[in-house]
Design an enzyme around this catalytic site. Structure first.
Site, PDB file in Angstrom:
ATOM      1  N   ASP A  30       0.855  -1.187   0.000  1.00 60.37           N
ATOM      2  CA  ASP A  30       0.000   0.000   0.000  1.00 60.37           C
ATOM      3  C   ASP A  30       0.893   1.239   0.000  1.00 60.37           C
ATOM      4  O   ASP A  30       1.870   1.326   0.746  1.00 60.37           O
ATOM      5  CB  ASP A  30      -0.901  -0.001   1.236  1.00 60.37           C
ATOM      6  N   ASN A  86     -13.126  -3.676   2.055  1.00 62.08           N
ATOM      7  CA  ASN A  86     -14.271  -2.780   2.098  1.00 62.08           C
ATOM      8  C   ASN A  86     -15.066  -2.859   0.797  1.00 62.08           C
ATOM      9  O   ASN A  86     -14.478  -2.806  -0.285  1.00 62.08           O
ATOM     10  CB  ASN A  86     -13.791  -1.332   2.295  1.00 62.08           C
ATOM     11  N   GLN A  93     -14.722   2.033   1.085  1.00 59.28           N
ATOM     12  CA  GLN A  93     -13.974   1.712  -0.138  1.00 59.28           C
ATOM     13  C   GLN A  93     -13.693   2.984  -0.928  1.00 59.28           C
ATOM     14  O   GLN A  93     -14.612   3.696  -1.323  1.00 59.28           O
ATOM     15  CB  GLN A  93     -14.774   0.726  -1.014  1.00 59.28           C
ATOM     16  N   HIS A  99     -10.056  -4.995  -3.304  1.00 61.35           N
ATOM     17  CA  HIS A  99      -8.720  -5.168  -2.732  1.00 61.35           C
ATOM     18  C   HIS A  99      -8.851  -5.580  -1.270  1.00 61.35           C
ATOM     19  O   HIS A  99      -9.712  -5.092  -0.548  1.00 61.35           O
ATOM     20  CB  HIS A  99      -7.872  -3.902  -2.861  1.00 61.35           C
ATOM     21  N   PHE A 100      -7.995  -6.490  -0.882  1.00 60.05           N
ATOM     22  CA  PHE A 100      -7.906  -6.949   0.503  1.00 60.05           C
ATOM     23  C   PHE A 100      -6.669  -6.330   1.126  1.00 60.05           C
ATOM     24  O   PHE A 100      -5.588  -6.419   0.548  1.00 60.05           O
ATOM     25  CB  PHE A 100      -7.797  -8.480   0.563  1.00 60.05           C
ATOM     26  N   HIS A 101      -6.850  -5.687   2.266  1.00 64.11           N
ATOM     27  CA  HIS A 101      -5.715  -5.142   3.008  1.00 64.11           C
ATOM     28  C   HIS A 101      -5.187  -6.231   3.942  1.00 64.11           C
ATOM     29  O   HIS A 101      -5.971  -6.884   4.632  1.00 64.11           O
ATOM     30  CB  HIS A 101      -6.135  -3.981   3.896  1.00 64.11           C
TER      31      HIS A 101
HETATM   32  P1  AMP Z   1      -9.815   1.514   0.497  1.00 65.52           P
HETATM   33  O1  AMP Z   1     -10.102   2.679   1.397  1.00 65.52           O
HETATM   34  O2  AMP Z   1     -10.122   0.183   1.151  1.00 65.52           O
HETATM   35  O3  AMP Z   1     -10.455   1.660  -0.862  1.00 65.52           O
HETATM   36  O4  AMP Z   1      -8.249   1.514   0.303  1.00 65.52           O
HETATM   37  C1  AMP Z   1      -7.593   2.005  -0.821  1.00 65.52           C
HETATM   38  C2  AMP Z   1      -6.126   1.850  -0.536  1.00 65.52           C
HETATM   39  O5  AMP Z   1      -5.403   1.920  -1.750  1.00 65.52           O
HETATM   40  C3  AMP Z   1      -5.554   2.924   0.392  1.00 65.52           C
HETATM   41  O6  AMP Z   1      -4.993   2.308   1.542  1.00 65.52           O
HETATM   42  C4  AMP Z   1      -4.513   3.621  -0.479  1.00 65.52           C
HETATM   43  O7  AMP Z   1      -3.386   4.020   0.257  1.00 65.52           O
HETATM   44  C5  AMP Z   1      -4.180   2.540  -1.486  1.00 65.52           C
HETATM   45  N1  AMP Z   1      -3.660   3.018  -2.759  1.00 65.52           N
HETATM   46  C6  AMP Z   1      -4.202   3.963  -3.566  1.00 65.52           C
HETATM   47  N2  AMP Z   1      -3.449   4.127  -4.677  1.00 65.52           N
HETATM   48  C7  AMP Z   1      -2.417   3.242  -4.579  1.00 65.52           C
HETATM   49  C8  AMP Z   1      -1.296   2.931  -5.407  1.00 65.52           C
HETATM   50  N3  AMP Z   1      -1.082   3.558  -6.574  1.00 65.52           N
HETATM   51  N4  AMP Z   1      -0.430   1.985  -4.987  1.00 65.52           N
HETATM   52  C9  AMP Z   1      -0.630   1.349  -3.808  1.00 65.52           C
HETATM   53  N5  AMP Z   1      -1.684   1.592  -2.996  1.00 65.52           N
HETATM   54  C10 AMP Z   1      -2.560   2.538  -3.366  1.00 65.52           C
END
Ligand code: AMP
Ligand code: ZN
Length: 131
Positions: A30, A86, A93, A99-101
């Site tokens: 991330d 999310n 989201q 995407h899975f964190h």
């Molecule tokens: P969410 O809030 O679950 O949609 O999380 C989106 C995640 O994507 C966030 O933790 C961002 O930091 C991450 N993110 C956004 N753009 C990138 C990128 N280019 N490379 C890696 N992570 C990203």
């Protein structure tokens, strides 16, 4: 999806710190981590929400979650971590590609959880879902 940032990561149009990939999924760090090792596991095909994914994609996602968790534990000594996904803006989201964190948790870093438990009639919900 032309303007999806994660599709661009899959096609290598946008660079990422790739940790692992298999046929249908990839894992990369991330860009704004909650803790060191915070990794995202995504399907290579664009799906907005997890219930849209087919079973083969789920298998590739599970494999990647398994491999990356073990890498974090084995190579970084991670002992506590959260796996979070999310679905939809109201659920947090921001990037509309599944995407899975995987978020390592330490005393000072990682995911903050506020669990708003409510008293509910679970019997009627179970009836609704099973009948
Ligand atoms: P969410 O809030 O679950 O949609 O999380 C989106 C995640 O994507 C966030 O933790 C961002 O930091 C991450 N993110 C956004 N753009 C990138 C990128 N280019 N490379 C890696 N992570 C990203
Ligand atoms: Zn996408």
């Amino acid at each position: 999806m032309d303007d999806c940032i994660f599709c661009k990561i899959v096609s290598k149009e946008i660079p990422s710190d790739l940790i692992y990939e298999n046929k249908g999924a990839m894992a990369f760090l991330d860009v704004s981590p909650l803790s060191e090792g915070h990794t995202l596991v995504i399907p290579k095909k664009h799906f907005e929400r997890s219930h849209e994914m087919d079973i083969e994609t789920w298998k590739d996602i599970s494999d990647a979650l398994d491999v990356v968790s073990k890498l974090l534990v084995g190579k970084m000594g991670v002992r506590n971590y959260n796996i979070l996904q999310n679905n939809g803006r109201d659920a947090g989201q921001e990037v509309m590609h599944v995407h899975f964190h995987i978020i390592p948790k330490t005393k000072t870093e990682g995911l903050e959880i506020k669990w708003n438990s409510k008293k509910k009639d679970t019997k009627s919900t179970a009836k609704l879902l099973t009948e």
